[in-house]
Write a protein that holds these residues in place. Sequence first.
Motif, PDB file in Angstrom:
ATOM      1  N   LEU A   1      -0.192  -0.767  -5.274  1.00  0.00           N
ATOM      2  CA  LEU A   1      -1.138   0.448  -5.120  1.00  0.00           C
ATOM      3  C   LEU A   1      -0.764   1.936  -4.561  1.00  0.00           C
ATOM      4  O   LEU A   1      -0.017   1.486  -3.228  1.00  0.00           O
ATOM      5  N   ASP A   2      -0.851   3.108  -5.550  1.00  0.00           N
ATOM      6  CA  ASP A   2      -0.444   3.829  -5.219  1.00  0.00           C
ATOM      7  C   ASP A   2      -1.719   4.685  -5.832  1.00  0.00           C
ATOM      8  O   ASP A   2      -2.312   4.398  -7.126  1.00  0.00           O
ATOM      9  N   ILE A   3      -2.365   6.536  -5.229  1.00  0.00           N
ATOM     10  CA  ILE A   3      -2.703   7.039  -6.062  1.00  0.00           C
ATOM     11  C   ILE A   3      -2.746   7.732  -6.694  1.00  0.00           C
ATOM     12  O   ILE A   3      -2.652   8.108  -7.125  1.00  0.00           O
ATOM     13  N   SER A   4      -1.070   7.826  -6.478  1.00  0.00           N
ATOM     14  CA  SER A   4      -0.558   8.671  -7.615  1.00  0.00           C
ATOM     15  C   SER A   4       0.190   8.199  -8.718  1.00  0.00           C
ATOM     16  O   SER A   4       0.904   7.470  -9.093  1.00  0.00           O
ATOM     17  N   PRO A   5      -0.671   9.233 -10.358  1.00  0.00           N
ATOM     18  CA  PRO A   5       0.208   8.158 -11.146  1.00  0.00           C
ATOM     19  C   PRO A   5       1.871   8.629 -11.798  1.00  0.00           C
ATOM     20  O   PRO A   5       1.991   7.695 -12.750  1.00  0.00           O
ATOM     21  N   ALA A   6       2.228   9.265 -10.893  1.00  0.00           N
ATOM     22  CA  ALA A   6       3.645   9.709 -11.360  1.00  0.00           C
ATOM     23  C   ALA A   6       4.186   8.785 -10.906  1.00  0.00           C
ATOM     24  O   ALA A   6       5.246   8.358 -11.361  1.00  0.00           O
TER      25      ALA A   6
ATOM     26  N   LEU B   1       0.859  -1.181   0.068  1.00  0.00           N
ATOM     27  CA  LEU B   1      -0.011  -0.114  -0.215  1.00  0.00           C
ATOM     28  C   LEU B   1       1.245   1.679  -0.439  1.00  0.00           C
ATOM     29  O   LEU B   1       1.391   1.707   1.313  1.00  0.00           O
ATOM     30  N   GLY B   2       0.876   2.067  -1.119  1.00  0.00           N
ATOM     31  CA  GLY B   2       1.553   3.379  -1.242  1.00  0.00           C
ATOM     32  C   GLY B   2       3.033   2.839  -1.356  1.00  0.00           C
ATOM     33  O   GLY B   2       4.174   3.293  -0.945  1.00  0.00           O
ATOM     34  N   CYS B   3       2.726   2.358  -2.754  1.00  0.00           N
ATOM     35  CA  CYS B   3       3.961   1.646  -3.284  1.00  0.00           C
ATOM     36  C   CYS B   3       5.267   2.789  -4.061  1.00  0.00           C
ATOM     37  O   CYS B   3       6.595   2.295  -4.110  1.00  0.00           O
ATOM     38  N   GLY B   4       4.694   3.527  -4.238  1.00  0.00           N
ATOM     39  CA  GLY B   4       5.184   4.715  -4.951  1.00  0.00           C
ATOM     40  C   GLY B   4       6.184   4.218  -5.816  1.00  0.00           C
ATOM     41  O   GLY B   4       5.509   3.906  -6.553  1.00  0.00           O
TER      42      GLY B   4
ATOM     43  N   PHE C   1     -10.250   2.033   0.058  1.00  0.00           N
ATOM     44  CA  PHE C   1     -11.119   1.242  -0.618  1.00  0.00           C
ATOM     45  C   PHE C   1     -10.266   0.235  -1.997  1.00  0.00           C
ATOM     46  O   PHE C   1     -10.017   1.044  -3.453  1.00  0.00           O
ATOM     47  N   LEU C   2     -10.095  -1.170  -1.698  1.00  0.00           N
ATOM     48  CA  LEU C   2      -9.128  -1.624  -2.332  1.00  0.00           C
ATOM     49  C   LEU C   2      -9.833  -2.489  -3.774  1.00  0.00           C
ATOM     50  O   LEU C   2     -10.919  -3.435  -2.843  1.00  0.00           O
ATOM     51  N   PRO C   3      -9.386  -2.224  -4.424  1.00  0.00           N
ATOM     52  CA  PRO C   3     -10.344  -2.735  -5.728  1.00  0.00           C
ATOM     53  C   PRO C   3      -9.906  -4.570  -5.725  1.00  0.00           C
ATOM     54  O   PRO C   3      -8.849  -4.732  -7.020  1.00  0.00           O
ATOM     55  N   PHE C   4     -10.264  -5.319  -4.621  1.00  0.00           N
ATOM     56  CA  PHE C   4      -9.576  -6.659  -5.016  1.00  0.00           C
ATOM     57  C   PHE C   4     -10.467  -7.344  -4.527  1.00  0.00           C
ATOM     58  O   PHE C   4     -11.318  -6.911  -3.548  1.00  0.00           O
TER      59      PHE C   4
ATOM     60  N   ALA D   1       4.234  -9.149 -11.199  1.00  0.00           N
ATOM     61  CA  ALA D   1       3.421  -7.789 -10.572  1.00  0.00           C
ATOM     62  C   ALA D   1       2.795  -7.012 -11.326  1.00  0.00           C
ATOM     63  O   ALA D   1       2.546  -7.692 -12.791  1.00  0.00           O
ATOM     64  N   GLU D   2       2.167  -6.350 -10.321  1.00  0.00           N
ATOM     65  CA  GLU D   2       0.480  -5.589 -10.830  1.00  0.00           C
ATOM     66  C   GLU D   2       0.984  -3.890 -10.160  1.00  0.00           C
ATOM     67  O   GLU D   2       1.156  -4.009  -9.140  1.00  0.00           O
ATOM     68  N   LEU D   3       0.498  -3.098 -11.059  1.00  0.00           N
ATOM     69  CA  LEU D   3       0.657  -1.527 -10.121  1.00  0.00           C
ATOM     70  C   LEU D   3      -0.876  -1.626 -10.564  1.00  0.00           C
ATOM     71  O   LEU D   3      -1.276  -1.646 -11.710  1.00  0.00           O
ATOM     72  N   VAL D   4      -1.368  -1.189  -9.475  1.00  0.00           N
ATOM     73  CA  VAL D   4      -2.940   0.056  -9.292  1.00  0.00           C
ATOM     74  C   VAL D   4      -2.823   1.126  -9.149  1.00  0.00           C
ATOM     75  O   VAL D   4      -2.195   1.108  -7.768  1.00  0.00           O
ATOM     76  N   GLN D   5      -3.792   1.860  -9.799  1.00  0.00           N
ATOM     77  CA  GLN D   5      -3.738   3.470  -9.029  1.00  0.00           C
ATOM     78  C   GLN D   5      -5.085   3.371  -8.007  1.00  0.00           C
ATOM     79  O   GLN D   5      -6.192   3.015  -8.225  1.00  0.00           O
ATOM     80  N   GLY D   6      -4.705   3.351  -7.138  1.00  0.00           N
ATOM     81  CA  GLY D   6      -6.205   3.506  -6.120  1.00  0.00           C
ATOM     82  C   GLY D   6      -6.006   4.345  -5.562  1.00  0.00           C
ATOM     83  O   GLY D   6      -4.743   4.564  -3.884  1.00  0.00           O
ATOM     84  N   ASP D   7      -7.573   4.303  -3.974  1.00  0.00           N
ATOM     85  CA  ASP D   7      -7.704   4.713  -2.772  1.00  0.00           C
ATOM     86  C   ASP D   7      -7.013   3.148  -1.791  1.00  0.00           C
ATOM     87  O   ASP D   7      -8.020   2.551  -2.452  1.00  0.00           O
TER      88      ASP D   7
END
Length: 212
Positions: A79-84, A56-59, A111-114, A102-108
């Motif tokens: 998972l991270d909220i920042s597209p950058a 969570l907050g993978c940066g 509300f984990l999308p899993f 590996a998988e990258l998810v933009q999210g909050d």
Amino acid sequence: MKLKDKIQAFVDQQYKFPKGWIGTYFGEKMVWQHKPETLWAIELLDLQQGNRILELGCGSGYAMKLILEHDSVNKVVGLDISPAVIRSAAIRNRKALQNNRAELVQGDVSFLPFEETQFDKIVSIHSIYFWEELATTISEIHRVLNPGGTCVITLCNGKGEESWTGINQLIDEQVVPLMEKTGFIETRVIKGPKSRQFHTVAVCAKKNFEIG
């Protein structure tokens, strides 16, 4: 607001939600700033054969890369909220993404999308400060974690000779009680390495095995 305060507010916002090329810079800055505690947090995960890991907050994906160096790990999801920083993480973990390790998810985080019970281990390194819905996020962590799975939340609670009362109260009066109320067991606070004179601690817990 004074110029100094404006600059500090801008910097704080970039740490919370990195944006644009400046956000990319801050993402990479956090990589080298947090190396000691990142390595320590991964040790606490006690990675096992076939583990599925969520960060969570993978940066910028540095912890993901280190975890993926363990061949026993099945998959790492960041998972991270920042597209950058998601873009930086994709570059850093390109091969693993191509190989579906590996998988990258933009999210909050609130509300984990899993689906339920998807991960064996969940780790967060210096992102809890920015969780706006603490109780909801802890509930979401519990929901997507497998029974018997481990959660490691790493943060700083002081610097030099100073102990941060606010953070320690957050841990003792909110994080630990919320985790125990949610259904975590063996919840404990572990003292970690100093990083740039900052004191590192981790809140570690396991999800209780469900009966019935």
